[in-house]
Enzyme design. Structure first.
Site, mmCIF file in Angstrom:
data_model
loop_
_atom_site.group_PDB
_atom_site.id
_atom_site.type_symbol
_atom_site.label_atom_id
_atom_site.label_comp_id
_atom_site.label_asym_id
_atom_site.label_seq_id
_atom_site.Cartn_x
_atom_site.Cartn_y
_atom_site.Cartn_z
ATOM 1 N N CYS A 116 14.774 -15.276 -28.199
ATOM 2 C CA CYS A 116 14.961 -15.106 -29.639
ATOM 3 C C CYS A 116 16.416 -14.738 -29.866
ATOM 4 C CB CYS A 116 13.986 -14.090 -30.230
ATOM 5 S SG CYS A 116 14.224 -12.394 -29.687
ATOM 6 N N CYS A 190 12.434 -18.111 -32.223
ATOM 7 C CA CYS A 190 13.308 -17.944 -33.378
ATOM 8 C C CYS A 190 13.942 -19.296 -33.695
ATOM 9 C CB CYS A 190 14.369 -16.896 -33.057
ATOM 10 S SG CYS A 190 15.748 -16.830 -34.200
ATOM 11 N N CYS A 197 19.817 -22.698 -27.764
ATOM 12 C CA CYS A 197 19.302 -22.395 -26.428
ATOM 13 C C CYS A 197 19.700 -23.498 -25.449
ATOM 14 C CB CYS A 197 17.779 -22.262 -26.469
ATOM 15 S SG CYS A 197 17.054 -21.771 -24.888
#
Length: 241
Positions: A116, A190, A197
């Site tokens: 997240c 998230c 990411c």
């Protein structure tokens, strides 16, 4: 002879487009444009069938925390399981829950990373809950794209009350500290973290859960933990395969 009407779940799920949409959403939350690409149908048709699934309570939608004009769609797997059980029971009482069974376990450990933004609430909660639910066959880690200095006090409370675990000494971890490591499954919790990411090895499976940040005050930490706990229960059979 009385006319037999199929159960609502079957009438909703049996349509080819709706079944493909449900199959796409069974693992990861997705946006409309992503669903359009996966099912290969025009956006207006996809939106129409999504509306029917939402009206039937099988799919829910949440506003993206990255772009409020966009939404993530989520398949309510517990309601699907209930619909399947009821549909089987409508055909024959012996079919109620006939598909239920223990989840298989893989021969070796599975590595999972939860991501997240701050690594202070959602991802550490998911880390602890998955570790407890899976036992020893899952190696789980969490990290954040912009980690906070400390874990959120309410996240610590939830984990103490639910798991009897005190993470007061744990500090949020930056994604960069995991560079070079490989994970079998990477779960982003998230919408913002999903976009930044990085990859963690060839063949790593990416899953997205669009979960609101409880620290923002729109949802409680307990409700967030409930949501994560439900999703982890559905994740375990996927990890086993």
């Amino acid at each position: 002879m009385d006319r037999v009407v199929p159960p609502d779940f079957l009438r909703l799920a049996a349509h080819p487009v709706r079944w493909r949409l449900m199959s796409a959403l069974a693992v990861s939350d997705l946006r409309v444009r992503e669903l359009v690409g996966q099912v290969g149908e025009p956006q207006n048709l996809v939106s129409y069938h999504l509306r029917l699934l939402r009206d039937g309570g099988l799919v829910t939608a949440t506003r993206s925390s990255l772009d409020g004009r966009d939404s993530y769609y989520h398949l309510e797997l517990d309601r699907c399981a209930d619909g399947l059980a009821r549909s089987g029971g409508a055909l024959h009482p012996a079919l109620v829950g006939a598909s239920a069974g223990a989840s298989p376990q893989p021969a070796g450990p599975v590595t999972v990373l939860f991501v997240c933004t701050g690594n202070s609430a959602r991802s550490p909660i998911a880390e602890v809950l998955l570790r407890g639910a899976a036992g020893g066959w899952v190696e789980v880690t969490s990290a954040g794209s912009h980690p906070k200095p400390t874990l959120h006090p309410q996240a610590l409370r939830v984990l103490r009350e639910r798991c009897g675990i005190d993470l007061g000494a744990q500090r949020p971890r930056h994604l960069e500290s995991l560079a070079g490591r490989r994970f079998d499954v990477v779960v982003t919790l998230c919408d913002k973290a999903r976009e930044v990411c990085p990859e963690f090895g060839d063949g790593s499976r990416r899953i997205h859960w669009s979960i609101a940040d409880p620290a923002a005050g729109r949802v409680t930490f307990d409700r967030t933990a409930d949501d994560i706990e439900t999703r982890i229960r559905h994740l375990l059979p996927i990890l086993a395969t």
